[in-house]
Design an enzyme around this catalytic site. Structure first.
Site: not given
Ligand code: PLP
Length: 379
Positions: A229, A311, A141, A69
């Site tokens: 990070t 999803c 999908n 996404t």
């Protein structure tokens, strides 16, 4: 429980689990200059190099994200700024919704078999000379339908349009080399090919680092294109999963076709049957029987499959993909069976038997429902 919902997420591969466990013990932040940081950086660089080599990009142009996404959203937001945005009608919400807030979107129709309508794309591109971003997925999908990306790319090249390809369902299942496809950018997601959840990537074509306006600038990681990070365990697990998927390829065409043949005998329509499709994906619509009813019946028998886009599961609505293919009412009657990398023949045989029982019960129920009013009239 038999898990046949690989397109929602693949089971974790042993190689990916091992790689993630090793990285969990790596204490450093890849951006820290000390020894612990350098050790983390070495793992990150190695993962980046392996992913880049496998998919044909320069390592400087592999931007790690949190998943598919985010990779798609970054492409649409960063590349789509000040461009016309052309989006295929059957794209995943990761792309559709990325362009929702204000950008002017032009929707590209698909043919009844689910593949992108190339003539419509050519016409839409010709309508304006303004710079364009074209988003067409490699594999869908819900149906597994594979788009002719090389043809899309050559139309884009003629007009200088940027081609972004959502390859989230394709990577590890069909060839997704960015150069061969002719794409300018490509999105992928680790958990869709057996990695841990939590890492994906946006790959960019070209040998010089591509500059992108980030969605989150943060500390300037990923060459300033995605601050924050990096999720090291998920990223190394993604790289290990990609290696495993490409080094141990599987072909489930035979198993998929057995499912389709059995479903056809029960009166089901195979969505996208006439198009090239992923070898692991069947989208089968049983007329008159709601997707939810099928899901519940199969779940009670111990089989995990899905309806619509998994999803967004929890939401079982009519499918925009099947609607775009012109399947009308059938769009609410479809289930998706997607075979994971570790599926067995016995799993598939068990599923077929359960599907046949479910279809028999449901059609008996709907013929009783049709007889009932006549009985009542007779009373
Ligand atoms: N694109 C496609 C085609 C998908 O199928 C999915 C998820 O199913 C996504 C994007 C989103 O990927 P992620 O779950 O990694 O955010």
């Amino acid at each position: 429980m038999i898990y046949l919902d690989a397109n929602a997420t693949e089971p974790l591969r042993p190689e990916s689990r091992l790689a993630a466990l090793e990285a969990l013990d790596c204490v450093g932040n890849p951006s820290s200059p000390h020894k612990a940081g350098r050790a983390a950086r070495a793992l990150l660089d190695d993962a980046r190099k392996r992913v880049s080599t496998r998919l044909g990009v320069h390592p400087d142009n592999c931007v790690f994200t949190s998943g598919g996404t985010e990779a798609n959203t970054l492409a649409v937001k960063a590349v789509g700024r000040n461009r016309r945005i052309l989006i295929g009608a059957t794209e995943h919400d990761a792309v559709r919704k990325a362009a929702d807030d204000g950008e002017l979107v032009e929707w590209l129709p698909v043919l009844p078999d689910g593949t992108i309508d190339l003539a419509a794309l050519e016409k839409t591109l010709a309508r304006s000379e303004a710079a364009a971003l074209v988003c067409v997925m490699l594999a869908n999908n819900e149906t597994g339908v594979i788009n002719p990306i090389e043809d899309v790319a050559s139309l884009c090249r003629k007009t200088g349009a940027w081609l972004h390809v959502d390859a989230v369902q394709a990577v590890g299942r069909v060839s997704a080399d960015i150069g061969t496809l002719g794409a300018d950018s490509l999105a992928l997601s680790g958990h869709k090919f057996g990695g841990m959840k939590g890492a994906g990537a946006l790959l960019l074509a070209g040998d010089a680092p591509v500059v992108l306006h980030p969605m989150q600038a943060g500390g300037g990681q990923e060459r300033g294109r995605r601050g924050g990070t990096q999720a090291l365990p998920a990223i190394v697990s993604l790289a290990a999963a990609l290696d495993a998927a490409l080094d141990q390829p599987v072909d489930f065409t035979g198993l998929r076709d057995r499912i389709n043949a059995a479903a056809s005998c029960c009166g089901a329509t195979i969505c996208g049957e006439d198009a090239p499709r992923l070898h692991n994906t069947s989208c089968i619509a049983l007329p008159g029987v709601r997707s939810e009813a099928q899901l519940i019946a199969l779940d009670l028998e111990g089989f995990c499959v899905s309806a619509g886009s998994a999803c967004s599961s929890g939401k079982v609505g009519g499918s925009h993909v099947l609607a775009a293919m012109g399947l009308g009412d059938l769009a609410g009657n479809a289930i998706r069976v997607s075979l994971p990398w570790n599926v067995t023949e016995a799993d598939v045989s068990g599923f077929i038997a359960a599907y046949e029982r479910m279809a028999r019960r449901q059609s008996a129920r709907s013929s009783r429902a049709q007889i009932a009013p006549a009985d009542q009239i007779g009373m």
